[in-house]
Design a protein around this motif. Structure first.
Motif: not given
Length: 163
Positions: A61-74, A118-120
């Motif tokens: 699983x590749x999680x793609x999110x804005x650089x400064x953001x924190x991942x929501x694992x749930x 991808x984060x929205x």
């Protein structure tokens, strides 16, 4: 898999095949978010990071999110239909099998068994900076092209508010 410093990284080959517009920045090797902030000449707010996880059996699983953001694992676990406990950070051998180096993870791969979430926010960010597969190169490419060209792409709210 051995990475040749002379070979064109997989993400760039994918972009070339699609005729997508992108630019490449070459820099010292990066490994951490601190390296991104101190070694690269672009605003972190214009970056997207790719975090790699081993998920359900035979799945990356590749999680793609804005650089400064924190991942929501749930949120990430829900997006791929698994329990949070089944997601664990990918080890270097997994990245190697994706033709990526630690510090250079990219949303673009041609490997089988990959789900890219991808984060929205990413598709609406316009031109962004992301990993190239190598830790000494960064790509500038439109977020919509990343979403369009990724393996098994999904969009979901996968960020959380900073602590």
């Amino acid at each position: 898999m051995t990475h040749s410093r002379d070979a064109v990284p997989t993400p760039m080959r994918i972009l070339d095949r699609a005729g997508a517009t992108y630019a490449v920045a070459t820099h010292r090797a990066i490994r951490t978010s601190d390296d991104v902030a101190t070694l690269l000449d672009f605003p972190v707010t214009r970056s997207v990071k790719t975090l790699a996880f081993q998920g359900p059996p035979d799945t990356v699983v590749l999680a793609v999110l804005p650089g400064p953001a924190r991942l929501d694992y749930r949120g990430l676990a829900e997006a791929v239909g698994t329990a949070r406990s089944r997601l664990r950070p990918a080890d270097p051998a997994v990245l190697d099998a994706l033709d990526m180096e630690p510090g250079g993870a990219s949303p673009l791969t041609d490997a089988d068994g990959v789900i890219t979430v991808f984060d929205v926010a990413v598709a609406g960010m316009g031109p962004v900076y992301c990993g190239s597969g190598r830790n000494d190169r960064t790509l500038q490419v439109d977020g919509r092209d990343l979403l369009r060209l990724a393996r098994n792409p999904r969009e979901a709210p996968i960020t959380r508010a900073a602590d």
